[in-house]
Write an enzyme that holds these catalytic residues in place. Structure first.
Site, PDB file in Angstrom:
ATOM      1  N   TYR A 160     -67.700 -53.239 -19.163  1.00  0.00           N
ATOM      2  CA  TYR A 160     -67.053 -54.554 -19.047  1.00  0.00           C
ATOM      3  C   TYR A 160     -67.166 -55.381 -20.326  1.00  0.00           C
ATOM      4  O   TYR A 160     -66.486 -56.382 -20.471  1.00  0.00           O
ATOM      5  CB  TYR A 160     -67.650 -55.344 -17.880  1.00  0.00           C
ATOM      6  CG  TYR A 160     -66.777 -55.363 -16.653  1.00  0.00           C
ATOM      7  CD1 TYR A 160     -65.735 -54.451 -16.496  1.00  0.00           C
ATOM      8  CD2 TYR A 160     -66.986 -56.290 -15.646  1.00  0.00           C
ATOM      9  CE1 TYR A 160     -64.957 -54.457 -15.362  1.00  0.00           C
ATOM     10  CE2 TYR A 160     -66.202 -56.306 -14.503  1.00  0.00           C
ATOM     11  CZ  TYR A 160     -65.196 -55.384 -14.370  1.00  0.00           C
ATOM     12  OH  TYR A 160     -64.419 -55.394 -13.242  1.00  0.00           O
ATOM     13  N   LYS A 227     -77.804 -43.448 -15.164  1.00  0.00           N
ATOM     14  CA  LYS A 227     -77.546 -42.097 -15.691  1.00  0.00           C
ATOM     15  C   LYS A 227     -78.445 -41.906 -16.919  1.00  0.00           C
ATOM     16  O   LYS A 227     -78.002 -41.486 -17.994  1.00  0.00           O
ATOM     17  CB  LYS A 227     -76.041 -42.018 -16.017  1.00  0.00           C
ATOM     18  CG  LYS A 227     -75.519 -40.670 -16.359  1.00  0.00           C
ATOM     19  CD  LYS A 227     -75.377 -39.737 -15.182  1.00  0.00           C
ATOM     20  CE  LYS A 227     -74.981 -38.370 -15.681  1.00  0.00           C
ATOM     21  NZ  LYS A 227     -75.266 -37.280 -14.745  1.00  0.00           N
ATOM     22  N   ASP A 281     -75.169 -39.552 -10.263  1.00  0.00           N
ATOM     23  CA  ASP A 281     -74.375 -38.501  -9.591  1.00  0.00           C
ATOM     24  C   ASP A 281     -75.026 -38.057  -8.282  1.00  0.00           C
ATOM     25  O   ASP A 281     -74.351 -37.814  -7.281  1.00  0.00           O
ATOM     26  CB  ASP A 281     -74.127 -37.298 -10.524  1.00  0.00           C
ATOM     27  CG  ASP A 281     -75.322 -36.956 -11.370  1.00  0.00           C
ATOM     28  OD1 ASP A 281     -75.208 -37.000 -12.597  1.00  0.00           O
ATOM     29  OD2 ASP A 281     -76.387 -36.679 -10.791  1.00  0.00           O
ATOM     30  N   ASP A 305     -69.061 -49.669 -10.183  1.00  0.00           N
ATOM     31  CA  ASP A 305     -67.630 -49.680  -9.918  1.00  0.00           C
ATOM     32  C   ASP A 305     -67.268 -48.487  -9.035  1.00  0.00           C
ATOM     33  O   ASP A 305     -66.640 -48.627  -7.975  1.00  0.00           O
ATOM     34  CB  ASP A 305     -66.904 -49.598 -11.270  1.00  0.00           C
ATOM     35  CG  ASP A 305     -65.419 -49.842 -11.154  1.00  0.00           C
ATOM     36  OD1 ASP A 305     -64.980 -50.304 -10.096  1.00  0.00           O
ATOM     37  OD2 ASP A 305     -64.704 -49.563 -12.129  1.00  0.00           O
TER      38      ASP A 305
END
Ligand code: NAD
Length: 414
Positions: A160, A227, A281, A305
């Site tokens: 963003y 992540k 994930d 998101d």
């Protein structure tokens, strides 16, 4: 220059925000933006439901005095082509609490998304997306009632921040040269380049909000989703800074999952909030297979998101997922779907997303009794199989009704 087109209704009073607390009078002014496209279909019925629930809960002792604010196409008509008038921003700051219908991003002409602009202009750094199951809502899962999570997605950093340079542009070439020659980075010729900033400041204020929410709502855990195995100094740092903040500011009420495992019996003491982390994930799998292990989730922008829409789909999809963007005191609640122009003005769409965003708003005001009435009446309406077209087509014995008739049915059941 902006005209003065916003008129608060007589009788109401301003909400105040002092020493980190919202002070809400019994007749607060609260802003609303009708929204573009299906905004005309969903906003008026939702206003009716919220008002009826407040009346039912407090018997006239409390009432919201709605102040209409303008953004998007309705603003452009009133403010000589401005989609994002300063006057609206000023009022959103002054009123502290507002709700908005969806806004169409005007195509062409280099427009930024109005939603992204709003979040940046008001520094609404936390995007709040609660996802829970309502009995009767069609779901692809066998046991959707196991899902009850509240996701805090960072709203100002990561992708963003919008720091991107197109392949072939002079900025890209300058940056590519710097990265190769000074930092010995290696990548293919002609690559588009983006920068992913994640700061301690941005991480801490988001994780703080998530933990404060967990404490206020007696939640069991806060999971940091990242992540960090691949992006060590951005997503990995988010994880590390999150744990550090929990320990430093909330050490007496939180315990890390790792520390809890070392305790006798391997469980956290009663009432302590467990702070844990999961790789993004894996989190998508977990939310399908073992969703009841998760409660409050805090995550950087892009993970949030993807994850928030995926979890919303597990319990009925975007038609009913509510949302809010929150900063320090200022909060703008919003439908999470878009303006669905092809359905606009037909009085057929599902008001659920905006409706439940309003329920969050009521909770933000501390008016939990009114919020609870809507939850219960919604379940009763669904139990009577009264739904809008989008749910009707997923059910076998539904009574399909219009948006406004759905609102009538829900109000009858309050
Ligand atoms: P959209 O969410 O408007 O519509 C996609 C499809 O979802 C619709 O065709 C419809 O079938 C379904 N849908 C959406 N809301 C529904 C509801 N309440 N009830 C039943 N079905 C519903 O997404 P889009 O078509 O990609 O975007 C349209 C416009 O909305 C664009 O200008 C986009 O920029 C904007 N947008 C705004 C927001 C926001 O204001 N928060 C979010 C997403 C998109």
């Amino acid at each position: 220059m902006n005209a003065n087109l916003i008129e608060p209704p007589p009788g109401g009073r301003k909400i105040r925000y002092e020493s980190g607390r919202l002070i809400v009078p019994d007749e607060p002014w609260v802003g609303y933006v009708e929204g573009d496209g299906i905004g005309v279909d969903i906003t008026p019925p939702c206003l009716r439901i919220w008002n009826a629930a407040v009346k039912k809960a407090y018997g006239g002792r409390r009432s919201i005095h709605w102040v209409e604010l303008f953004l998007g196409e309705k603003a452009a008509k009133r403010y000589a082509g401005q989609y994002f008038p300063d006057e609206t921003l000023r009022w959103m700051k002054e009123l502290w609490v507002s709700i908005k219908g969806p806004l169409t991003t005007p195509v062409g002409g280099g427009f930024r998304s109005l939603n992204v602009s709003l979040r940046q202009a008001l520094d609404l750094y936390a995007c709040l997306r609660p996802v829970r199951y309502y009995r009767g809502v069609p779901s692809p899962l066998r046991e959707p009632e196991r899902i009850d999570v509240v996701l805090f997605r960072e709203n100002t950093e990561d992708v963003y921040a919008g720091i991107e340079y197109a392949a072939g542009s002079p900025e890209n070439e300058k940056l590519a040269h710097f990265l190769r020659s000074e930092l010995k980075a290696q990548f293919f010729e002609g690559a588009g380049l983006g920068v992913k900033p994640i700061s301690r400041f941005g991480t801490e204020r988001l994780v703080r909000k998530a933990i404060e929410y967990a404490i206020a709502h007696k939640r069991r855990s806060v999971t940091l989703v990242h992540k960090g195995n691949i992006m060590k100094y951005t997503e990995g740092a988010f994880r590390a800074w999150g744990y550090e903040l929990a320990q430093r500011e909330f050490g007496s009420v939180t315990v890390s999952e790792e520390a809890a495992a070392r305790l006798p019996g391997g469980v956290a003491p009663e009432g302590q909030i467990i702070i844990k982390d999961r790789i993004a994930d894996i989190m998508f799998q977990m939310m399908l297979l073992r969703p009841d292990e998760f409660d409050v989730i805090a995550t950087p922008n892009l993970n949030g998101d993807y994850l928030s829409d995926a979890i919303a789909a597990e319990v009925g999809g975007m038609g009913i997922a509510p949302g809010a963007n929150i900063g320090d005191g200022v909060a703008v609640f919003e439908a999470t779907h878009g303006s669905a122009p092809k359905h606009a003005g037909k009085n057929i769409v599902n008001p659920g997303s905006l409706l439940f965003s309003g329920v969050l708003l009521l909770e933000y005001l501390g008016w939990d009794e009114a919020a609870e009435k809507i939850h219960l009446a919604y379940e009763k309406t669904l139990a009577d199989r009264i739904v809008t077209y989008d749910f009707a087509r997923l059910m076998t014995d539904a009574r399909e009704v219009s948006t406004s008739a759905f609102a009538d049915a829900l109000i009858e059941r309050l």
